[in-house]
Design a protein around this motif. Structure first.
Motif, mmCIF file in Angstrom:
data_model
loop_
_atom_site.group_PDB
_atom_site.id
_atom_site.type_symbol
_atom_site.label_atom_id
_atom_site.label_comp_id
_atom_site.label_asym_id
_atom_site.label_seq_id
_atom_site.Cartn_x
_atom_site.Cartn_y
_atom_site.Cartn_z
ATOM 1 N N ASP A 184 13.441 -2.237 -0.054
ATOM 2 C CA ASP A 184 13.633 -1.684 1.286
ATOM 3 C C ASP A 184 13.821 -2.758 2.333
ATOM 4 O O ASP A 184 14.131 -2.461 3.480
ATOM 5 C CB ASP A 184 12.415 -0.815 1.676
ATOM 6 N N LEU B 59 -1.450 6.656 -4.733
ATOM 7 C CA LEU B 59 -1.906 6.989 -3.381
ATOM 8 C C LEU B 59 -2.688 8.300 -3.351
ATOM 9 O O LEU B 59 -3.672 8.426 -2.641
ATOM 10 C CB LEU B 59 -0.704 7.117 -2.438
ATOM 11 N N ARG B 60 -2.241 9.256 -4.144
ATOM 12 C CA ARG B 60 -2.862 10.585 -4.077
ATOM 13 C C ARG B 60 -4.142 10.667 -4.891
ATOM 14 O O ARG B 60 -4.758 11.718 -4.971
ATOM 15 C CB ARG B 60 -1.873 11.651 -4.531
ATOM 16 N N PRO C 12 -6.654 7.206 1.639
ATOM 17 C CA PRO C 12 -5.700 6.191 2.079
ATOM 18 C C PRO C 12 -6.399 4.903 2.500
ATOM 19 O O PRO C 12 -7.489 4.929 3.053
ATOM 20 C CB PRO C 12 -4.996 6.844 3.269
ATOM 21 N N ARG C 13 -5.754 3.770 2.207
ATOM 22 C CA ARG C 13 -6.335 2.480 2.571
ATOM 23 C C ARG C 13 -5.742 2.021 3.884
ATOM 24 O O ARG C 13 -4.615 2.378 4.228
ATOM 25 C CB ARG C 13 -5.991 1.435 1.499
ATOM 26 N N ALA C 14 -6.500 1.222 4.594
ATOM 27 C CA ALA C 14 -5.950 0.628 5.809
ATOM 28 C C ALA C 14 -4.790 -0.277 5.399
ATOM 29 O O ALA C 14 -4.834 -0.913 4.343
ATOM 30 C CB ALA C 14 -7.027 -0.184 6.513
ATOM 31 N N LEU C 15 -3.767 -0.308 6.211
ATOM 32 C CA LEU C 15 -2.593 -1.095 5.861
ATOM 33 C C LEU C 15 -2.829 -2.559 6.189
ATOM 34 O O LEU C 15 -3.494 -2.897 7.159
ATOM 35 C CB LEU C 15 -1.377 -0.602 6.649
ATOM 36 N N ALA C 16 -2.259 -3.441 5.360
ATOM 37 C CA ALA C 16 -2.310 -4.880 5.656
ATOM 38 C C ALA C 16 -0.955 -5.280 6.256
ATOM 39 O O ALA C 16 -0.065 -4.451 6.409
ATOM 40 C CB ALA C 16 -2.608 -5.669 4.397
ATOM 41 N N ARG C 17 -0.819 -6.533 6.573
ATOM 42 C CA ARG C 17 0.345 -7.015 7.294
ATOM 43 C C ARG C 17 1.527 -7.316 6.363
ATOM 44 O O ARG C 17 1.363 -7.928 5.318
ATOM 45 C CB ARG C 17 -0.079 -8.292 8.027
ATOM 46 N N THR C 18 2.711 -6.843 6.730
ATOM 47 C CA THR C 18 3.929 -7.296 6.059
ATOM 48 C C THR C 18 4.653 -8.211 7.022
ATOM 49 O O THR C 18 4.942 -7.818 8.147
ATOM 50 C CB THR C 18 4.834 -6.108 5.692
ATOM 51 N N THR D 231 0.813 -1.227 0.000
ATOM 52 C CA THR D 231 0.000 0.000 0.000
ATOM 53 C C THR D 231 0.844 1.274 0.000
ATOM 54 O O THR D 231 0.594 2.199 -0.770
ATOM 55 C CB THR D 231 -0.910 0.012 1.243
ATOM 56 N N MET D 232 1.857 1.296 0.886
ATOM 57 C CA MET D 232 2.639 2.523 1.041
ATOM 58 C C MET D 232 3.513 2.814 -0.182
ATOM 59 O O MET D 232 4.112 3.870 -0.266
ATOM 60 C CB MET D 232 3.539 2.417 2.269
ATOM 61 N N TYR D 233 3.620 1.863 -1.086
ATOM 62 C CA TYR D 233 4.491 2.030 -2.253
ATOM 63 C C TYR D 233 3.703 2.269 -3.540
ATOM 64 O O TYR D 233 4.274 2.342 -4.609
ATOM 65 C CB TYR D 233 5.372 0.789 -2.424
#
Lengths: 325, 190
Positions: B130, B85-86, B90-96, B79-81
């Motif tokens: 990353d 996004l703009r 914003p979406r709720a984050l899932a698990r990494t 999601t954060m990548y």
């Protein structure tokens, strides 16, 4: 469209839980070798600090940089503000520079609200502490720390703090941390008790969603978390209590008192701690004291707030109550 | 896929892969991975939430049957990548979740349900950057529906499904949706 975080009272339960859950994922980034995400690349955030606060400023700065935002630090000391420039002029200067968000710390209660609602600026406004009013990200990081310690890191996901009993001890009168925490913890379902000398309890406290007690010892045994507030010497311009020793004897947390708390209960402090007055070194250095954790959690919470307010084309956190005002 | 699409997909969509087909293509992909990786010694499977994670877990189980070895499996939230996004709230984050030994020097196989524009995979490659430096990265998808916007190609494809942009592809898996199926439906114009 509102995209501000002015007061912990503006957050709904779902918003607050969303922020805590998002912060849990952000905390995982801090465990990685490369602590950086490209999420806010190309966004400019100004840290507008009219009042000194190294701790809060570097926490926001770390959060902003981990999300790849461009960061401008502005401190009032030595700036045009000390030459007499008004908040409005400063805001319009920032607007002209195309700033996306302003993190503001101000000595006057209500300054962030004014900045957000007066139409001087389009940017998102995040309150980093205003006067004796609010410090919402501090309340969020405290709630995050409690949820992690009292419920668990993974077990806490999606959960609020229903049924938890929190005691907040000390200078409630001058404390924006206490106000923000009472609002947020109530929203999250916790029962809050304020403990303070009668002179340090604000007028109108009976309208707050919490209990008030003047006796620390009677509340300790039923507390899941005890939050000590700093005695703000700089605000002690009147005789609020006889002596520091007297205060310390009645409202200070020492080893004896900590032993009377339930085994699972934690000791919290927003920092900076005045050792020997509100908290003894023995308590401050014990495993049950979460001060250092609170600092680390502050970065995760601020990353979550910045992501949810700025990460998309509209904020994920609704602010119905602000819009009604 | 928004809610509107999902409702629509459920009403007049037709299944193109059913439960047994999905199990069969996953078995085939597992064998292909073992063959290409010459035994899957250093393979790490990373699923892209939500359904990619379940597919990765199923693939790992099949690989373990074939190779008799435990295959590390994790999930990679991208999601954060994302580069859009703009354009959305914003979406709720899932698990990494990266397996304990990390991904340095390993062969990472990314697993997703549908390959479409390729932007999700681009974001996943950025996210991997990353986290570590894999020896190589490969891509396994259940369905490739075409319409790529980036030069990205899957290494393992369950089913190539030529679609029009007016159609939607919806993957349902037992873990999340109660049944295994791939549905092809018409996108409703709003």
């Amino acid at each position: 469209m509102q995209r501000h975080l002015i007061s912990a009272a503006d957050l709904t339960r779902d918003d607050a839980v969303l922020i805590l859950d998002t912060a849990e994922e952000m905390a995982r980034v801090a465990d990685r070798p490369i602590k950086k995400l490209p999420t806010l690349r190309g966004r400019t955030i100004v840290n507008l600090f009219f009042e000194d606060s190294t701790r809060t400023r570097i926490s926001f700065e770390a959060a902003e940089k981990r999300l790849s935002a461009d960061v401008i630090n502005f401190t009032a000391k030595g700036s045009s503000v000390s030459k007499g420039e008004s908040l409005k002029d400063t805001a319009q200067t920032l607007e002209a520079m195309g700033v996306d968000a302003v993190v503001i710390r101000h000595g006057a209660s209500g300054a962030p609200y004014r900045l957000a609602t007066s139409g001087w600026i389009d940017a998102a406004v995040i309150n980093a502490g205003d006067g004796t009013h609010q410090h919402p990200t501090q309340a969020l990081l405290d709630a995050f720390t409690m949820r992690r310690r009292l419920i668990g890191r993974d077990a806490g996901l999606g959960q609020d703090l229903s049924g938890k009993r929190i005691t907040i001890v000390g200078d409630v009168l001058h404390s924006r941390v206490a106000r923000s925490n009472v609002d947020l913890l109530h929203t999250l379902g916790a029962e809050v008790t304020l403990v303070a000398p009668p002179t340090l309890v604000p007028v109108g406290v009976e309208t707050w969603p919490c209990e008030v007690s003047y006796d620390l010892d009677s509340t300790l045994a039923k507390s899941d978390a005890v939050m000590m507030l700093r005695v703000q010497r700089e605000r002690m311009n009147a005789a609020f209590f006889p002596t520091e020793r007297e205060y310390s004897r009645r409202y200070g947390l020492d080893g004896d008192r900590m032993a009377r708390m339930p085994e699972h209960a934690i000791v919290m402090h927003p920092g900076p701690m005045v050792r020997g007055m509100e908290i003894t070194a023995e308590v401050a250095d014990s495993d049950r004291c979460t001060v250092v954790e609170q600092v680390a959690n502050g970065v995760s919470i601020r990353m979550a707030v910045l992501y949810l307010l700025l990460g998309g084309n509209e904020p994920a956190v609704s602010h119905t109550r602000i819009e009604e005002k | 896929m928004d809610k509107h699409d999902q409702q629509d997909t459920q009403s007049d969509a037709r299944p193109v892969l059913e439960g047994p087909d999905i199990a069969r293509v996953l078995t085939r992909i597992a064998h292909e991975i073992v063959e290409r990786a010459k035994g899957a010694d250093d393979v790490v499977l990373l699923g892209i939430p939500t359904r990619g994670v379940f597919l990765a877990q199923r693939l790992a189980a099949k690989l373990e049957e074939i190779t008799d070895r435990k295959i590390p499996v994790g999930s990679l939230d991208i999601t954060m990548y994302r580069d859009d996004l703009r354009m959305h709230p914003p979406r709720a984050l899932a698990r990494t979740e990266i397996p304990g030994d990390g991904i340095d020097g390993r062969l990472v196989v990314l697993v997703d349900d549908v390959l479409f524009s390729g932007r999700t995979i681009r974001a996943a490659l950025d996210a991997l950057n990353d986290i570590g430096r894999p020896r190589a990265v490969q891509l396994a998808v259940l369905v490739d529906r075409g319409h790529r916007e980036l030069p990205i190609r899957a290494d393992y494809v369950g089913k190539n499904l030529p679609t029009s942009l007016r159609e939607t592809v919806k993957v349902q898996l037992a873990e999340e949706d109660g049944r295994d199926t791939v549905l092809l439906g018409a996108k409703q114009t709003q």
